[in-house]
Design a protein around this motif. Structure first.
Motif, short mmCIF file in Angstrom:
data_model
loop_
_atom_site.label_atom_id
_atom_site.label_comp_id
_atom_site.label_asym_id
_atom_site.label_seq_id
_atom_site.Cartn_x
_atom_site.Cartn_y
_atom_site.Cartn_z
N UNK A 1 20.00 -24.71 6.47
CA UNK A 1 19.14 -25.71 6.73
C UNK A 1 17.72 -24.89 7.24
N UNK A 2 17.86 -23.59 7.45
CA UNK A 2 16.53 -22.80 7.89
C UNK A 2 16.23 -21.89 6.72
N UNK A 3 16.82 -21.92 5.47
CA UNK A 3 16.51 -21.10 4.64
C UNK A 3 15.25 -21.36 3.73
N UNK A 4 14.70 -22.71 3.89
CA UNK A 4 13.69 -23.23 3.26
C UNK A 4 12.57 -22.68 3.87
N UNK A 5 12.60 -22.40 4.96
CA UNK A 5 11.22 -21.83 5.70
C UNK A 5 11.12 -20.58 5.08
N UNK A 6 12.10 -19.82 5.15
CA UNK A 6 11.95 -18.32 4.58
C UNK A 6 11.47 -18.37 3.11
N UNK A 7 12.10 -19.30 2.23
CA UNK A 7 11.52 -19.27 0.97
C UNK A 7 10.21 -19.80 0.82
N UNK A 8 9.74 -20.55 1.72
CA UNK A 8 8.30 -21.10 1.50
C UNK A 8 7.23 -19.81 1.81
N UNK A 9 7.91 -18.82 2.57
CA UNK A 9 6.89 -17.53 2.92
C UNK A 9 6.94 -16.58 2.20
N UNK A 10 8.20 -16.35 1.48
CA UNK A 10 8.34 -15.24 0.78
C UNK A 10 8.86 -15.55 -0.58
N UNK A 11 7.90 -15.84 -1.59
CA UNK A 11 8.24 -16.55 -2.64
C UNK A 11 8.62 -15.57 -3.84
N UNK A 12 8.64 -14.08 -3.42
CA UNK A 12 9.07 -13.13 -4.40
C UNK A 12 10.43 -12.71 -3.71
N UNK B 1 0.83 -1.45 -0.18
CA UNK B 1 -0.14 0.03 0.09
C UNK B 1 0.85 1.05 0.03
N UNK B 2 1.91 1.24 0.82
CA UNK B 2 2.93 2.54 0.86
C UNK B 2 3.68 2.81 -0.28
N UNK B 3 3.90 1.66 -1.09
CA UNK B 3 4.90 1.85 -2.19
C UNK B 3 4.24 2.26 -3.52
N UNK B 4 4.60 3.38 -4.07
CA UNK B 4 3.96 3.48 -5.59
C UNK B 4 4.76 2.24 -6.25
N UNK B 5 4.07 2.37 -7.71
CA UNK B 5 4.60 1.40 -8.70
C UNK B 5 6.03 1.62 -9.11
N UNK B 6 6.47 2.95 -9.29
CA UNK B 6 7.81 3.21 -9.63
C UNK B 6 8.88 2.71 -8.76
N UNK B 7 8.74 3.04 -7.26
CA UNK B 7 9.43 2.41 -6.26
C UNK B 7 9.51 0.85 -6.21
N UNK B 8 8.55 0.31 -6.42
CA UNK B 8 8.49 -1.30 -6.67
C UNK B 8 9.40 -1.67 -7.62
N UNK B 9 9.52 -1.19 -8.64
CA UNK B 9 10.14 -1.47 -9.67
C UNK B 9 11.66 -1.15 -9.58
N UNK B 10 11.98 -0.17 -8.76
CA UNK B 10 13.33 0.33 -8.68
C UNK B 10 14.01 -0.36 -7.50
N UNK B 11 13.26 -0.53 -6.42
CA UNK B 11 14.00 -1.05 -5.17
C UNK B 11 13.21 -2.24 -4.72
N UNK B 12 14.17 -3.05 -3.90
CA UNK B 12 13.83 -4.10 -3.40
C UNK B 12 12.91 -3.56 -1.79
N UNK B 13 12.50 -4.89 -1.30
CA UNK B 13 11.20 -4.17 -0.11
C UNK B 13 11.91 -5.43 0.81
N UNK B 14 11.65 -5.34 2.01
CA UNK B 14 12.03 -6.42 2.93
C UNK B 14 11.69 -7.89 2.86
N UNK B 15 10.61 -7.98 1.88
CA UNK B 15 10.07 -9.31 1.50
C UNK B 15 9.82 -9.59 -0.14
N UNK B 16 10.74 -8.96 -1.07
CA UNK B 16 10.75 -9.01 -2.57
C UNK B 16 12.02 -8.40 -2.98
#
Length: 309
Positions: A58-69, A26-41
């Motif tokens: 060993x723990x990374x697969x948990x992260x990958x399963x939650x944040x697919x982007x 909600x807080x990021x406009x389209x241009x920012x989303x295209x230019x910068x990464x976010x905490x979850x993508x």
């Protein structure tokens, strides 16, 4: 001790992260989303100290399963090299099992670098020998004399090992821990060291030659042919603490003499993708449980300690 974590419902954690995702979108406009990464993508590479690398893989697969982007690549590195990469702006994040070295701390303060530490877990620096070694315990005075290379002290321990200590590398967190606890902020210790960079080879050398090495508790306790040496010490209040078994339970109780912090070092205060990964490793209950099983002690979990007779 039998160490059990009191786990929060992982569904709650997933819910919290889902809310975070919605707020960010909600807080990021389209241009920012295209230019910068976010905490979850986005895409990023994080360097993890070699001794810790298997645990976070060993723990990374948990992260990958939650944040697919989110596309995080983990690469192993020695501790000193990892910090150099951070200082040179070659990475946004490194995960190391040590605090700043004295010279690094001076650089950070002098240059006012906006680095940030996130403590994920703790480990312990261990002095170890072959399981048949005749000594079970040492006190801190004996150990300090040994490491200081005090040739005027003569007893079975010093005479047998001729003031030699086997270390992984002077670039490792094990050596940094040795400096932290025994060098009084100097850049070296007096004891003669034998450097064997490969930890498997180091442990074999200790067994074959009946000498003393240093390692991390999470690794040494996995090998029943090695004997971690119990250390008696004086705590911050001046109370003498007798030698205890080498066990993560004493890290939880802050009763182990050589506790080592495991930090994610961030290049800046930005809440970017690397920050999102580090905070997930720090706080997610499923990840915490995996890291505990690997032998390190998550810093922000709750524990039940059950003493085993």
């Amino acid at each position: 001790y039998h160490l059990k974590m009191i786990m929060k419902n992982s569904l709650f954690t997933t819910f919290v992260y889902s809310i975070l995702i919605l707020l960010l979108l909600v807080s990021c406009d389209t241009e920012q989303q295209q230019t910068y990464d976010t905490p979850v993508s986005g895409t990023d590479t994080i360097y993890v100290e070699d001794v810790l690398y298997p645990y976070f893989i060993s723990a990374k697969h948990v992260y990958d399963s939650v944040f697919q982007n989110a596309h995080i690549t983990l690469l192993p590195v020695n501790a000193r090299r990892g910090m150099s990469l951070l200082f040179s702006d070659s990475t946004n994040c490194v995960i190391l099992s040590r605090d700043y070295l004295h010279d690094e701390d001076s650089i950070v303060k002098a240059m006012q670098l906006p680095l940030r530490q996130i403590e994920i877990a703790k480990d312990g620096l261990v002095f170890f020998a072959h399981k048949s070694w005749q000594f079970d315990t040492l006190n801190i005075t004996q150990l300090t004399s040994f490491i200081s290379g005090n040739s005027n002290v003569s007893n079975q321990f010093f005479d047998k090992f001729e003031h030699k200590l086997i270390i992984p590398s002077m670039q490792s967190s094990e050596y940094a821990g040795l400096l932290h606890y025994f060098s009084n902020n100097k850049s070296s210790v007096s004891i003669n060291t034998i450097v064997i960079e490969d930890r498997d080879s180091l442990e074999k050398y200790v067994i074959d030659n009946n000498v003393v090495g240093i390692g991390m508790m999470s690794r040494i306790l996995k090998d029943s042919s090695l004997k971690p040496i119990r250390i008696g010490y004086v705590d911050s209040t001046g109370k003498r603490i007798p030698p205890q078994i080498v066990h993560p339970g004493f890290i939880v109780q802050n009763m182990y003499p050589f506790i080592v912090p495991i930090f994610a070092y961030m290049k800046s205060e930005k809440q970017n993708l690397a920050w999102g990964f580090a905070t997930f490793m720090e706080k997610d209950p499923t990840v915490q449980n995996i890291l505990l099983k690997e032998g390190i002690v998550p810093s922000h979990a709750k524990y039940n300690l059950i003493r085993e007779d």
